[in-house]
Design an enzyme around this catalytic site. Sequence first.
Site: not given
Lengths: 495, 470
Positions: B145, B230, B232, B272
């Site tokens: 990302y 992570d 998410i 998200k």
Amino acid sequence: MVSLATEKKQDLNLLSRIASGDGHGENSSYFEGWKAYEENPFHPIDRPDGVIQMGLAENQLCGDLMRKWVIEHPEASICTEQGVNQFSDIAIFQDYHGLPEFRQAVAKFMEKTRNNRVKFDPDRIVMSGGATGAHETVAFCLANPGDGFLVPTPYYPGFDRDLRWRTGVNLVPVTCHSSDGFKITVEALEDAYEKALLSNIPVKGLLMTNPSNPLGTTLDRECLKSLVNFTNEKRIHLIADEIYAATTFGQSEFISVAEVIEEIEDCNRDLIHIVYSLSKDMGLPGFRVGIIYSYNDRVVQIARKMSSFGLVSSQTQRLIAKMLSDEDFVDEFIRESKLRLAARHKELTTGLDGLGIGWLKAEAGLFLWMDLRNLLKTATFDSETELWRVIVHQVKLNVSPGGSFHCHEPGWFRVCFANMDHKTMETALERIRVFTSQLEEETKPVAAAPMMAKKKKKCWQSNLRLSFSDKRRFDDGFFSPHSPVPPSPLVRAQT
Amino acid sequence: MKQLSTKVTSNAHGQDSSYFLGWEEYEKNPYDEIKNPNGIIQMGLAENQLCFDLIETWLARNPDAAGLKKDGQSIFKELALFQDYHGLPEFKKALAEFMEEIRGNRVRFDPSKIVLAAGSTSANETLMFCLAEPGDAFLLPTPYYPGFDRDLKWRTGAEIVPIHCSSSNGFQIKESALQQAYQQAQKLDLKVKGVLVTNPSNPLGTMLTRREINLLVDFISSKNIHLISDEIYSGTVFGFEQFVSVMDVLKDKNLENSEVAKRVHVVYSLSKDLGLPGFRVGAIYSNDEMVVSAATKMSSFGLVSSQTQYLLSALLSDKKFTSKYLDENKKRLKIRQKQLVSGLEAAGVTCLKSNAGLFCWVDMRHLLDTNTFEAELELWKKIVYEVKLNISPGSSCHCTEPGWFRVCFANMSEDTLDLAMKRLKEYVESTDSRRMISKSSHERIKSLRKRTVSNWVFRVSWTDRVPDER
């Protein structure tokens, strides 16, 4: 087998210095009082002997007006039937420019709280995670690790964390004295500036809080001009924390740095920045609405990018936008808030006056700067801490000791008054009254000039009123053997 | 004396990258079905807009939560004053249970180990401040990302060293790549403090396999460093396979109460899974009480608005809602992803097989003029300005192979997605014909040169040329 000590050391090495050090500042006395309060919080019915919280600068006096408005305006919420058609648009809105209507409403509110004497441009409004987030972001923008900001003392203890902890920036105190009402003088500024240079700390700016926390005073036009001129001449930044702008009452007038720069020819506005918030003026600390307003375009640009780390919830932006756009409500709120602050302030000061306890004359903020210097055994911070502990643990009032605000002189205490109702204030005053009476009972008069002693005696006699319950407390050994020296006549500090 | 900090004067915020420039172009000319049908379609924003109706229905049925009330009484005042950085207890409890539900209730999350943050942006930065000194490094598998360049490095001074992954094995993390990255960091004189992975992956849309997570846990164990997972996108898994969290692996390896577990930290967010990026709800979950303690104090710089905490605690405590939501979310994501994949196939474009996330990792290598990042950027510009689709070029995600693009599918209607695919198909077809023509002329010039060079005298008509097979 690895010893516990070694394991702990290894643990520490796994975390950064920032995480494993004390830079968060929560080991200071400022928080010890909070802990005492949390363990035994006062409640008029459930815990009448609990600790009364007088260390929290919160504005709770107009919550009813706010609540009423919210109930009457369901369309301001994106969750109610009236507002839910906006839910999805607001829920996905994460643009760090913020909702335009939010910025416009905040700009308008900032103008109103400065009596419409100055205009604010909504495009310069940058969001942050409360004033806490705003200060840290400003420090990241204006200074590199090792640089310094000048800060007049006494100052809000949270600055030690907000401006220094993760940024590596230093704070250099500018000493102010009670002898002239803690004014910020150019001499003191120059002195601090020189000291910083001698310590190899490049000074990047001056941070001042106006109205002041903890003093409750406002800066007059001359002083503000002198600060702008000083910083302009040194080519350093001026950061004006104006989060108490709307808490002025009585005769006091708030003059914003925004107004003053209009009156200074050739003012370098690239050096001027304002930190604002809705936590104090509107009593909304839970909503985390912090604002950076900078006259420097590059700072606005970068602070906006940094705001990604602490944007205001879009749900909150929307509510605030609606609320602050209701001009009638805002006008009424500001007016009523000032009246109620004035009343609560008067209640406290009248009570203290009756007990011969001095306080710094001021008409702003959510607190009073109380003078207990003559209750100190010795004019030292150790003595102040000792007195403070008695007040917290035995008198059961969580007040904040001046030392935690880096005050130059021991014996001053910040006492908050806007976070309690009338009955609680009465209880607090009663406790102070009992405390001072006890002190008078317990200790001998201090050898002083005959004139003064005579005066003192008169003062204390007039205040002596021991009730039965007080006597019982006294018999129970309420005070430790090390109780402080009794007060000599307390004269209210004149500014 | 320089008047602004180096953080201001440098470009370390990373927002000059193409990832963000595409957004800027979109903002100048955004597609609207009615007002601007020729505008740029936003396919560079990983947003989940598919299930708002479920939340809106819930709000209509729950007027108390919607109206900031408890038992019919307004608690506005109490919420307005609530700024405790420990967070609303009922919110953390509900969040912990939601995280458990997403993981099939196979693992436990203790609410007291949750630290709230203003979005995962803030959560990731805070973890860096807690775990790394300026100049320390975290290893990250590529592609990753683009926001990490800002979130992990900008104000913290930490560094990112890439773990190179390639299309040859579906961009999975290989042990050799991990070791290589570690050694590379050492060569650069950077102290490695940990590894950070995104699982499910952004931009790949794939989940880490159990093998990869095991590899990572073993690696951080042996090197005595941290692992940040992570997660998410954990609630966006729509494939048949179950999501395997790092917490699952710790449990399976009986490491839950070990020293290693203290160095494993999970980052979560509701941006998200629930599609609520505007509300800024992020969280750090850590077994290390010092990290929890330090991060909690740091959260003062970015607390979650109390009114948002209250609303979401009510929403997430409603187990009927959460179970229905997670189920329906998966179904709708799966359908939409399929629509994108089919649309791409019709345009002769394939993508990495994925089963999670709000995007696909699309293979446009065959559309490049040359196998270079310059060519990728050229292609990207054409797609943004001519095809009018804002997609994210792989280079902005630090992919080592040119030609890959991240294309989002969950932030638009079915019709818009159809239109986007139509535009792409038209572009590819026109490119094909142009390529045929240009390839043929190229061949002609080559053969002309051959003739002149070799003295051969025969004519070749370009109509006899057989087009290249794709």
